[in-house]
Design a protein around this motif. Structure first.
Motif, PDB file in Angstrom:
ATOM      1  N   ARG A   2     106.136  54.290 -51.081  1.00  0.00           N
ATOM      2  CA  ARG A   2     105.112  54.012 -49.199  1.00  0.00           C
ATOM      3  C   ARG A   2     104.991  54.875 -47.952  1.00  0.00           C
ATOM      4  N   ARG A   3     106.348  56.188 -48.266  1.00  0.00           N
ATOM      5  CA  ARG A   3     106.013  56.926 -47.541  1.00  0.00           C
ATOM      6  C   ARG A   3     104.201  58.358 -47.877  1.00  0.00           C
ATOM      7  N   PHE A   4     103.716  57.825 -49.401  1.00  0.00           N
ATOM      8  CA  PHE A   4     102.349  58.544 -49.661  1.00  0.00           C
ATOM      9  C   PHE A   4     101.799  57.765 -49.027  1.00  0.00           C
ATOM     10  N   LEU A   5     101.781  56.190 -49.348  1.00  0.00           N
ATOM     11  CA  LEU A   5     100.653  55.898 -49.295  1.00  0.00           C
ATOM     12  C   LEU A   5     100.476  56.109 -47.091  1.00  0.00           C
ATOM     13  N   SER A   6     101.448  56.439 -46.996  1.00  0.00           N
ATOM     14  CA  SER A   6     100.917  55.517 -45.342  1.00  0.00           C
ATOM     15  C   SER A   6     100.745  56.860 -45.127  1.00  0.00           C
ATOM     16  N   ALA A   7     101.331  58.110 -45.336  1.00  0.00           N
ATOM     17  CA  ALA A   7     101.067  59.674 -45.072  1.00  0.00           C
ATOM     18  C   ALA A   7      98.863  59.559 -45.474  1.00  0.00           C
ATOM     19  N   LEU A   8      98.557  58.838 -46.205  1.00  0.00           N
ATOM     20  CA  LEU A   8      97.436  58.720 -46.986  1.00  0.00           C
ATOM     21  C   LEU A   8      96.283  58.071 -45.986  1.00  0.00           C
ATOM     22  N   LEU A   9      96.866  56.956 -45.441  1.00  0.00           N
ATOM     23  CA  LEU A   9      96.281  55.627 -44.610  1.00  0.00           C
ATOM     24  C   LEU A   9      96.855  56.009 -43.003  1.00  0.00           C
ATOM     25  N   TRP A  10      97.344  57.477 -42.894  1.00  0.00           N
ATOM     26  CA  TRP A  10      97.151  57.637 -41.585  1.00  0.00           C
ATOM     27  C   TRP A  10      96.587  58.813 -41.547  1.00  0.00           C
ATOM     28  N   ILE A  11      96.402  59.480 -42.260  1.00  0.00           N
ATOM     29  CA  ILE A  11      94.861  60.230 -42.502  1.00  0.00           C
ATOM     30  C   ILE A  11      94.070  59.580 -42.470  1.00  0.00           C
ATOM     31  N   ILE A  12      93.606  58.939 -43.038  1.00  0.00           N
ATOM     32  CA  ILE A  12      92.015  58.043 -42.969  1.00  0.00           C
ATOM     33  C   ILE A  12      91.708  57.473 -41.696  1.00  0.00           C
ATOM     34  N   GLU A  13      93.161  56.739 -41.323  1.00  0.00           N
ATOM     35  CA  GLU A  13      92.942  56.070 -39.396  1.00  0.00           C
ATOM     36  C   GLU A  13      92.455  57.184 -38.616  1.00  0.00           C
ATOM     37  N   SER A  14      93.098  58.012 -38.260  1.00  0.00           N
ATOM     38  CA  SER A  14      92.799  59.843 -38.217  1.00  0.00           C
ATOM     39  C   SER A  14      91.248  60.395 -38.276  1.00  0.00           C
ATOM     40  N   HIS A  15      90.524  60.313 -39.004  1.00  0.00           N
ATOM     41  CA  HIS A  15      89.532  60.646 -39.331  1.00  0.00           C
ATOM     42  C   HIS A  15      88.472  60.624 -39.084  1.00  0.00           C
ATOM     43  N   VAL A  16      88.172  59.010 -39.418  1.00  0.00           N
ATOM     44  CA  VAL A  16      87.100  58.348 -39.953  1.00  0.00           C
ATOM     45  C   VAL A  16      87.344  56.640 -38.638  1.00  0.00           C
ATOM     46  N   ASP A  17      85.783  56.822 -38.264  1.00  0.00           N
ATOM     47  CA  ASP A  17      85.455  56.224 -37.448  1.00  0.00           C
ATOM     48  C   ASP A  17      85.142  54.894 -38.043  1.00  0.00           C
ATOM     49  N   TYR A  18      84.547  54.880 -38.759  1.00  0.00           N
ATOM     50  CA  TYR A  18      84.358  52.786 -38.808  1.00  0.00           C
ATOM     51  C   TYR A  18      84.299  53.148 -40.597  1.00  0.00           C
ATOM     52  N   THR A  19      85.000  51.615 -40.913  1.00  0.00           N
ATOM     53  CA  THR A  19      84.763  51.542 -42.869  1.00  0.00           C
ATOM     54  C   THR A  19      83.644  49.834 -42.584  1.00  0.00           C
ATOM     55  N   ALA A  20      83.463  50.047 -43.889  1.00  0.00           N
ATOM     56  CA  ALA A  20      82.472  48.595 -44.348  1.00  0.00           C
ATOM     57  C   ALA A  20      83.736  49.016 -45.967  1.00  0.00           C
ATOM     58  N   ALA A  21      83.732  47.319 -45.814  1.00  0.00           N
ATOM     59  CA  ALA A  21      83.576  47.182 -47.098  1.00  0.00           C
ATOM     60  C   ALA A  21      83.050  46.223 -48.203  1.00  0.00           C
ATOM     61  N   CYS A  22      83.232  45.533 -49.213  1.00  0.00           N
ATOM     62  CA  CYS A  22      82.392  44.080 -49.740  1.00  0.00           C
ATOM     63  C   CYS A  22      83.125  44.116 -50.805  1.00  0.00           C
ATOM     64  N   GLY A  23      83.363  43.223 -51.566  1.00  0.00           N
ATOM     65  CA  GLY A  23      84.516  42.973 -52.842  1.00  0.00           C
ATOM     66  C   GLY A  23      83.292  41.461 -53.662  1.00  0.00           C
ATOM     67  N   ILE A  24      82.638  41.771 -54.217  1.00  0.00           N
ATOM     68  CA  ILE A  24      82.209  40.866 -55.287  1.00  0.00           C
ATOM     69  C   ILE A  24      83.153  40.222 -56.171  1.00  0.00           C
ATOM     70  N   GLU A  25      83.887  39.413 -56.038  1.00  0.00           N
ATOM     71  CA  GLU A  25      84.289  38.099 -57.512  1.00  0.00           C
ATOM     72  C   GLU A  25      83.715  38.055 -58.194  1.00  0.00           C
ATOM     73  N   MET A  26      83.962  38.163 -59.958  1.00  0.00           N
ATOM     74  CA  MET A  26      83.441  38.371 -60.609  1.00  0.00           C
ATOM     75  C   MET A  26      82.316  36.763 -60.821  1.00  0.00           C
ATOM     76  N   SER A  27      83.572  36.274 -61.144  1.00  0.00           N
ATOM     77  CA  SER A  27      83.785  34.895 -61.659  1.00  0.00           C
ATOM     78  C   SER A  27      82.809  34.115 -60.918  1.00  0.00           C
ATOM     79  N   VAL A  28      82.424  34.499 -59.798  1.00  0.00           N
ATOM     80  CA  VAL A  28      82.067  32.979 -58.817  1.00  0.00           C
ATOM     81  C   VAL A  28      80.468  33.949 -58.832  1.00  0.00           C
ATOM     82  N   PHE A  29      80.070  35.236 -58.749  1.00  0.00           N
ATOM     83  CA  PHE A  29      79.043  36.168 -59.383  1.00  0.00           C
ATOM     84  C   PHE A  29      78.593  35.370 -61.171  1.00  0.00           C
ATOM     85  N   ASP A  30      79.019  35.280 -61.616  1.00  0.00           N
ATOM     86  CA  ASP A  30      79.299  34.876 -62.720  1.00  0.00           C
ATOM     87  C   ASP A  30      78.500  33.259 -62.882  1.00  0.00           C
ATOM     88  N   GLU A  31      78.800  32.843 -62.142  1.00  0.00           N
ATOM     89  CA  GLU A  31      79.101  31.179 -62.094  1.00  0.00           C
ATOM     90  C   GLU A  31      76.973  31.307 -61.365  1.00  0.00           C
TER      91      GLU A  31
END
Length: 185
Positions: free
Chosen positions: A80-109
């Protein structure tokens, strides 16, 4: 006389993918920051890894207690300490994040009914969606989308498909994506 120069990119978006068509989800995330803040990001990221005795973060190793994380299975507070430290670094140095996930079962359908995969692969869909989100954020923040570097980690499945359809799907961005080989610190 003075020569007119093209404006230099003031922000960079770095994209990374997770999963493949053979997994449950294909996801792509893009993180945006300035070149100066990326340098600071890398410095702090490397310091964090070093302080935890980790050579590089690969989530498949972290999640399954392999590699540098093989002795962490009974130390949830350390994880938890490790991930928290890395997340703090991301929050402190990144202006914006965009992400998208494609669920393969839906895509396959959908693909079964409409042969979507003949046109666009899941990686391309997720990448374009993330890039579009960054384009919209940039314009709302006073940046021109063509001044952004869209850098993708080289080697993910279906990047040839993304290269082929990038300009067709999102011509408003007016810059080609670049593909860079991942280098572990």
């Amino acid at each position: 006389g003075l020569t007119r120069r093209a404006p230099m990119a003031t922000i960079s978006g770095y994209f990374d993918a997770s999963g493949s068509p053979s997994t449950e989800v294909v996801a792509v995330a893009g993180l945006v920051s300035t070149p100066e803040r990326w340098i600071e990001f890398e410095k702090h990221w490397d310091e964090c890894l070093k302080s935890f005795g980790v050579s590089a973060l690969h989530m498949k190793d972290f999640a399954h207690f392999r590699g540098d994380f093989s002795s962490w299975s009974d130390d949830e507070p350390r994880r938890r300490r490790f991930l928290s430290a890395l997340l703090w670094i991301i929050e402190s140095h990144v202006d914006y994040t965009a992400a998208c996930g494609i669920e393969m079962s839906v895509f396959d359908e959908v693909n079964g009914a409409y042969a979507l995969g003949e046109f666009m692969r899941p990686y391309t869909m997720a990448s374009v969606s993330s890039a579009w989100g960054i384009k919209d954020w940039a314009e709302q923040s006073g940046h021109r989308s063509e001044d952004i570097i869209y850098a993708f980690e080289k080697g993910d499945n279906d990047q040839k498909n993304l290269k082929h359809f990038w300009e067709i799907i999102i011509p408003q961005i007016r810059v080609d994506p670049i593909f860079l080989k991942k280098v572990d610190s």
